[in-house]
Design a protein around this motif. Structure first.
Motif, PDB file in Angstrom:
ATOM      1  N   ASN A 130     -14.148   2.453  -5.190  1.00 30.35           N
ATOM      2  CA  ASN A 130     -12.838   1.960  -4.950  1.00 30.35           C
ATOM      3  C   ASN A 130     -13.057   1.976  -3.202  1.00 30.35           C
ATOM      4  O   ASN A 130     -12.439   1.423  -2.420  1.00 30.35           O
ATOM      5  CB  ASN A 130     -11.621   2.437  -5.697  1.00 30.35           C
ATOM      6  CG  ASN A 130     -11.859   1.880  -6.885  1.00 30.35           C
ATOM      7  OD1 ASN A 130     -12.695   1.299  -7.376  1.00 30.35           O
ATOM      8  ND2 ASN A 130     -11.480   2.293  -8.240  1.00 30.35           N
ATOM      9  N   GLU A 131     -13.036   3.465  -3.241  1.00 26.20           N
ATOM     10  CA  GLU A 131     -12.911   3.900  -1.138  1.00 26.20           C
ATOM     11  C   GLU A 131     -13.777   3.163  -0.288  1.00 26.20           C
ATOM     12  O   GLU A 131     -13.700   2.866   0.665  1.00 26.20           O
ATOM     13  CB  GLU A 131     -13.398   5.616  -1.895  1.00 26.20           C
ATOM     14  CG  GLU A 131     -13.236   5.566  -0.030  1.00 26.20           C
ATOM     15  CD  GLU A 131     -13.227   7.757   0.037  1.00 26.20           C
ATOM     16  OE1 GLU A 131     -13.438   7.862   1.555  1.00 26.20           O
ATOM     17  OE2 GLU A 131     -13.791   8.043  -0.394  1.00 26.20           O
ATOM     18  N   TYR A 132     -14.973   2.570  -1.099  1.00 27.40           N
ATOM     19  CA  TYR A 132     -15.767   1.639  -0.179  1.00 27.40           C
ATOM     20  C   TYR A 132     -16.037   0.387  -0.802  1.00 27.40           C
ATOM     21  O   TYR A 132     -17.137  -0.234  -0.592  1.00 27.40           O
ATOM     22  CB  TYR A 132     -17.122   2.445  -0.150  1.00 27.40           C
ATOM     23  CG  TYR A 132     -17.394   3.619   0.623  1.00 27.40           C
ATOM     24  CD1 TYR A 132     -16.897   3.976   1.934  1.00 27.40           C
ATOM     25  CD2 TYR A 132     -17.390   5.474   0.234  1.00 27.40           C
ATOM     26  CE1 TYR A 132     -16.963   5.296   2.448  1.00 27.40           C
ATOM     27  CE2 TYR A 132     -16.670   6.186   0.754  1.00 27.40           C
ATOM     28  CZ  TYR A 132     -17.140   6.388   1.944  1.00 27.40           C
ATOM     29  OH  TYR A 132     -17.393   7.092   2.351  1.00 27.40           O
ATOM     30  N   TYR A 152       0.562  -1.146   0.302  1.00 30.75           N
ATOM     31  CA  TYR A 152       0.219   0.486   0.471  1.00 30.75           C
ATOM     32  C   TYR A 152       0.390   1.003   0.144  1.00 30.75           C
ATOM     33  O   TYR A 152       0.309   2.146   0.013  1.00 30.75           O
ATOM     34  CB  TYR A 152      -0.484   0.154   0.974  1.00 30.75           C
ATOM     35  CG  TYR A 152      -1.843  -1.307   1.298  1.00 30.75           C
ATOM     36  CD1 TYR A 152      -2.258  -1.919   0.205  1.00 30.75           C
ATOM     37  CD2 TYR A 152      -2.353  -1.235   2.048  1.00 30.75           C
ATOM     38  CE1 TYR A 152      -3.672  -2.328   0.493  1.00 30.75           C
ATOM     39  CE2 TYR A 152      -3.152  -2.639   2.905  1.00 30.75           C
ATOM     40  CZ  TYR A 152      -3.223  -3.370   1.416  1.00 30.75           C
ATOM     41  OH  TYR A 152      -4.639  -3.820   1.910  1.00 30.75           O
ATOM     42  N   SER A 186      -4.803  -0.733  -5.980  1.00 29.76           N
ATOM     43  CA  SER A 186      -4.200  -0.018  -4.973  1.00 29.76           C
ATOM     44  C   SER A 186      -4.648  -1.009  -3.361  1.00 29.76           C
ATOM     45  O   SER A 186      -3.920  -0.219  -2.796  1.00 29.76           O
ATOM     46  CB  SER A 186      -4.763   1.328  -5.126  1.00 29.76           C
ATOM     47  OG  SER A 186      -6.343   1.364  -4.735  1.00 29.76           O
ATOM     48  N   GLN A 187      -6.032  -1.971  -3.986  1.00 31.87           N
ATOM     49  CA  GLN A 187      -5.964  -2.513  -2.642  1.00 31.87           C
ATOM     50  C   GLN A 187      -5.748  -4.261  -2.605  1.00 31.87           C
ATOM     51  O   GLN A 187      -7.344  -4.774  -2.558  1.00 31.87           O
ATOM     52  CB  GLN A 187      -7.239  -1.750  -1.370  1.00 31.87           C
ATOM     53  CG  GLN A 187      -6.564  -0.065  -1.307  1.00 31.87           C
ATOM     54  CD  GLN A 187      -8.809  -0.214  -0.089  1.00 31.87           C
ATOM     55  OE1 GLN A 187      -8.886  -0.989   0.725  1.00 31.87           O
ATOM     56  NE2 GLN A 187      -8.927   1.046  -1.159  1.00 31.87           N
ATOM     57  N   LYS A 220     -21.376   1.605  -9.010  1.00 29.95           N
ATOM     58  CA  LYS A 220     -20.176   2.594  -9.668  1.00 29.95           C
ATOM     59  C   LYS A 220     -20.492   2.784 -10.754  1.00 29.95           C
ATOM     60  O   LYS A 220     -19.677   4.586 -10.789  1.00 29.95           O
ATOM     61  CB  LYS A 220     -19.585   0.814 -10.274  1.00 29.95           C
ATOM     62  CG  LYS A 220     -17.687   1.129 -10.961  1.00 29.95           C
ATOM     63  CD  LYS A 220     -16.980   0.745 -11.323  1.00 29.95           C
ATOM     64  CE  LYS A 220     -15.635   0.749 -10.800  1.00 29.95           C
ATOM     65  NZ  LYS A 220     -14.310  -0.208 -11.285  1.00 29.95           N
ATOM     66  N   GLN A 251     -13.427   6.040  -8.362  1.00 34.03           N
ATOM     67  CA  GLN A 251     -13.428   7.049  -7.211  1.00 34.03           C
ATOM     68  C   GLN A 251     -13.741   7.059  -6.060  1.00 34.03           C
ATOM     69  O   GLN A 251     -12.910   5.696  -5.652  1.00 34.03           O
ATOM     70  CB  GLN A 251     -12.482   8.111  -7.517  1.00 34.03           C
ATOM     71  CG  GLN A 251     -11.584   9.091  -6.089  1.00 34.03           C
ATOM     72  CD  GLN A 251     -10.937   9.727  -5.645  1.00 34.03           C
ATOM     73  OE1 GLN A 251     -11.543  10.786  -6.604  1.00 34.03           O
ATOM     74  NE2 GLN A 251     -10.509  10.396  -5.278  1.00 34.03           N
ATOM     75  N   SER A 252     -15.046   7.048  -5.501  1.00 33.35           N
ATOM     76  CA  SER A 252     -15.528   6.961  -5.150  1.00 33.35           C
ATOM     77  C   SER A 252     -16.278   5.142  -4.349  1.00 33.35           C
ATOM     78  O   SER A 252     -15.954   5.136  -3.218  1.00 33.35           O
ATOM     79  CB  SER A 252     -17.294   7.492  -4.679  1.00 33.35           C
ATOM     80  OG  SER A 252     -17.023   9.005  -5.044  1.00 33.35           O
TER      81      SER A 252
END
Length: 310
Positions: free
Chosen positions: A165-167, A53, A255-256, A156, A162-163
């Motif tokens: 991916n955050e949740y 990360y 990214s995760q 999505k 972006q939003s």
């Protein structure tokens, strides 16, 4: 430890479950492998040589390096690197943690919903039972993957990548959890229908206990065995669902990394010779799901008196 706790522990050690476990090599081996997975993911920050990360620990010039036993490898990357230059071993450790978190949390959610509905449907009966079970039948007519794809794709599109991916982790837990509750509901309902006719339930009613206490304190404990078996299998199914959705681009972001997203990010490079980016995470995914399913099969055999042979 008080006397009651000691007696319970003594009864547990003398149970068929413990006896069969120590006389079943497949169960012991599967549990050992699963325990290794669990410990490795819990202590991933201590075991992993790199933090996947942390952008400062990732060098794009190290991308697509082969495992250490192949020519052209870098010894510091034991299992090679992915297309971003991340250490694959570190990414797998962190990715397995995310896959297990999603699998376990999704099963906790579906168990809570399914057990609640199954208890109410079986105990109350009548029209309530019919309505709840018809809802469960409708839910079962749609595959988990199909429901998840539709919900996640719409989410999505509405909120943006972006939003989303955050949740993503929370969304996967909710979608997989809500999509699979009928498995619990039908099993618990069948158990409740059998248990509520027994004398101990009539005795509880005579003593003035309310329906909620009877369901939670008297009937539910007698439904634990099938719930344990279902939960074991459902954890494996949830991990597979997460991997499938991540492979389709509707799961965890790059990214995760989860095991599914690692397989997805590497599949484009298989034919270029970088087989390890997909094959190695795929191997860990198959091994994890296999040992969980083997433990589920063992639990089913031991906890089912009709199948248990001693």
């Amino acid at each position: 430890m008080n006397t009651d706790t000691l007696s319970r522990w003594a009864r547990f050690k003398a149970s068929n479950l413990v006896y069969d476990f120590f006389h079943n090599k497949v169960a012991m081996f599967s549990f050992l492998i699963f325990a290794v997975f669990l410990v490795a993911t819990i202590f991933a920050p201590l075991i992993a040589p790199f933090d996947p990360y942390d952008p400062l620990q990732i060098n794009i010039m190290n991308s697509e390096l082969p495992p250490s036993w192949q020519e052209g490898a870098d010894p510091q990357f034991v299992l090679g690197t992915d297309d971003q230059g991340r250490d694959l071993w570190s990414a797998i450790l962190y990715g397995t943690r995310i896959s297990l978190i999603i699998g376990i949390c999704a099963v906790v959610l579906q168990a809570f919903i399914g057990i609640s509905i199954g208890l109410i449907a079986g105990y109350v009966g009548g029209r309530t039972d019919s309505i709840l079970m018809r809802i469960a039948d409708i839910q079962l007519s749609f595959s988990t993957l199909m429901v998840a794809i539709i919900v996640l794709a719409v989410t999505k599109a509405l909120f943006g990548t972006q939003s989303f991916n955050e949740y993503a982790l929370l969304m996967l837990v909710l979608v997989i959890g809500i999509a699979e509750w009928p498995q619990y509901a039908r099993t618990v309902r069948a158990t409740v229908l059998a248990e509520k006719k027994k004398e101990y339930v009539d005795a509880a009613r005579v003593l003035g206990f309310g329906p909620l206490r009877i369901m939670l304190r008297h009937i539910l404990p007698n439904s634990v065995s099938p719930i344990f078996v279902i939960s074991t299998v459902q954890v494996a199914n949830a991990i597979i669902s997460e991997a499938s959705l991540s492979f389709l681009g509707l799961g965890m972001p790059v990214s995760q990394p989860s095991l599914g997203s690692l397989i997805a990010s590497g599949q484009a490079y298989i034919f270029s010779g970088s087989w390890w980016m997909t094959a190695i995470p795929g191997f860990f995914l198959v091994l994890l799901v296999l040992v969980i399913n083997l433990l589920g099969d063992w639990l089913r055999d031991v906890l089912n008196p009709k199948l248990y042979k001693g």
